[in-house]
Design an enzyme around this catalytic site. Structure first.
Site, short mmCIF file in Angstrom:
data_model
loop_
_atom_site.label_atom_id
_atom_site.label_comp_id
_atom_site.label_asym_id
_atom_site.label_seq_id
_atom_site.Cartn_x
_atom_site.Cartn_y
_atom_site.Cartn_z
CE LYS A 144 -4.44 1.02 0.03
NZ LYS A 144 -5.52 0.01 -0.55
CG ASP A 172 -7.24 3.00 -1.15
OD1 ASP A 172 -7.81 1.88 -1.01
OD2 ASP A 172 -7.44 3.99 -0.25
#
Ligand code: NDP
Ligand code: 2IT
Length: 450
Positions: free
Chosen positions: A125, A165
């Site tokens: 991430k 995201d």
């Protein structure tokens, strides 16, 4: 003291300043002890101590010039968490709340989610504390370029493939892709969620939201029920929420709420999807604009609502789909949903429910689909994009959607079967965690101490 609680205790001391990370680890480790008891090899190989530790955290300075000619500085990150089963894969988040702890939580979740998809992708991430709100188009572009000036040396089609995201959609992926190409002169699949004109996959944009609804439908089917005619609450109004609403209509359900960081909409006639897309995807406006276009809808500003309470979960519904952000469903919200007769919760956002909210859902016996299983359709379709890029081909919408649907069915079946195997039928938290963990842990053991 059990092995899982020992590892958790140690982390609590060392990461007391990273509550989201601790919460994500606690949620997983709380369900793994039955597996640890059954298979001593995991403790012997210190797999928990190893898996909670990111392989690499890259933090960098992002400097760019705003429209007024002033220098701006942000923090950029990429956490390459685990590559046991494939190249690092996971989104980039641009939001002022981004810090190392938030990205550790997201990266840790991503390991198990990616494993559950059944495809060969590791967990990662990244993102930045950059706030896209109020920035001009050129400021967004300059930020994305500056971010890639740092990131490009750490990614590659078989190394690490970021995606979107919160705050990162098709527009940002385009700017990031352009910057990578200019820096490296390489035209390759180093990001997913790309535009269709340069290697994007049909149905990637829709995939997370569609996948959440496919997952909910599978849970209900197993209980002799369906989404047909169900009144649904959705939170958020970004990428995941929009395509969750779209698929709910296709399944014959009626979504009646959406929200953003400033307020919520309750539209008793059903959310007007055209208006939602116009307001959020085209105008990038607040939901007050939805209220202007649909005057009969109710708009409740966050500021008018008591601290810690969430209006969308007070609307009586049959099913709920949290699709905004972490910790948007607390114990009180969970109790309200249950008291109003909610029979199904499927999580589009990452870690939207607090641990006590999760426990309330599990204790009630309703169909509860935890994030890392229910929202895995996004990253699964990212992997399908990687596959198309590698094969220099592209598939039709129907082909990709059919593969996504099958992947969501498999995730549900595997999580449900694992829950049965460990004597807790219906507990998809335990099922998803153990199922996702086992594959990664076995790969780590097989690859030795590296
Ligand atoms: P978007 O940026 O498209 O939309 C986010 C939505 O959530 C917006 O409506 C936003 O409101 C709202 N929101 C964000 N942060 C907050 C906050 N702190 N408080 C209240 N509302 C907030 O992001 P996505 O739709 O892509 O992501 C939504 C969730 O789904 C996230 O948890 C993400 O991690 C998860 N997810 C996303 C995937 C994907 O493929 N995109 C895949 C799997 C999970 P506003 O516009 O006002 O900020
Ligand atoms: O949380 C997630 O799974 C995502 N944001 C999507 C990641 C991806 O690589 O598609």
């Amino acid at each position: 003291m059990t092995y899982t609680s020992k590892v958790l205790e140690d982390l609590r001391v060392r990461h007391s300043h990273q509550p989201e990370f601790l919460q994500a680890v606690e949620e997983v480790l709380n369900t793994l002890q039955p597996l640890m008891d059954k298979e001593p090899k995991y403790e012997k190989n210190k797999i928990l101590e190893r898996i909670v530790e990111p392989e690499r955290i890259i933090q960098f300075r992002v400097e760019w010039i705003d429209d007024k000619g002033e220098i701006q500085v942000n923090r950029g990150y990429r956490i390459q968490y685990n590559s046991a089963i494939g190249p690092y894969k996971g989104g980039l988040r641009l939001h002022p709340t981004v810090n190392e702890g938030v990205l550790r939580f997201l990266g840790f979740e991503q390991i198990f989610k990616n494993s559950l998809t059944g495809t060969a992708i590791g967990g990662a991430k990244g993102g930045s504390d950059f706030d896209p709100k109020g920035k001009s188009e050129t400021e967004i572009m300059r930020f994305c370029q500056a971010f890639m000036v740092q990131l490009y040396r750490y990614i590659g089609p078989t190394i690490d493939v970021p995606a979107g995201d919160i705050g990162v959609g098709g527009r940002e992926i385009g700017y990031l892709y352009g910057a990578y190409k200019r820096l490296t002169t390489r035209y390759e699949g180093i990001l997913t969620g790309k535009d269709l004109n340069f290697g994007g996959s049909l149905a990637r944009k829709e995939a997370t939201g569609y996948g959440v609804v496919y997952f909910a439908a599978e849970m209900l089917k197993d209980r002799g029920d369906s989404l047909e005619g169900k009144i649904c609450a959705v939170s958020g109004s970004g990428n995941v929420a929009t395509y969750c609403v779209e698929k709910l209509y296709q399944e014959g359900a009626k979504p009646v709420t959406i929200s953003d960081s400033r307020g919520s909409i309750y539209d008793p006639n059903g959310i007007n999807l055209e208006v939602m897309k116009q307001v959020k995807e085209v105008e990038r406006a607040s939901l007050t604009r939805y209220k202007e276009l649909v005057p009969e809808a109710v708009y409740v500003p966050v500021a008018d609502y008591p601290e810690g309470k969430h209006y969308v979960w007070t609307v009586p519904v049959d099913a709920a789909f949290p699709c905004a952000t972490q910790n948007e469903v607390n114990l009180e919200d969970a109790r309200t949903l249950l008291a109003n007769g909610c029979k199904c919760v499927a999580e589009g956002a990452n870690m939207p429910s607090s641990i006590d909210a999760i426990n309330a859902f599990l204790a009630s016996g309703i169909a509860y689909g935890p994030a890392k299983a229910a929202n895995a359709g996004g990253v699964a379709t990212s992997q399908l994009e990687m596959e198309q890029n590698a094969g220099m081909t592209s598939w039709t919408f129907e082909e990709v959607d059919a593969k996504l649907h099958q992947i969501m069915r498999n995730i549900y079946r595997n999580a449900a079967a694992t829950a049965e195997e460990f004597g807790q039928p219906g507990n998809l938290v335990l099922g998803a965690n153990i199922c996702g963990f086992r594959k990664v842990a076995d790969a780590m053991i097989a690859q030795g101490v590296i």
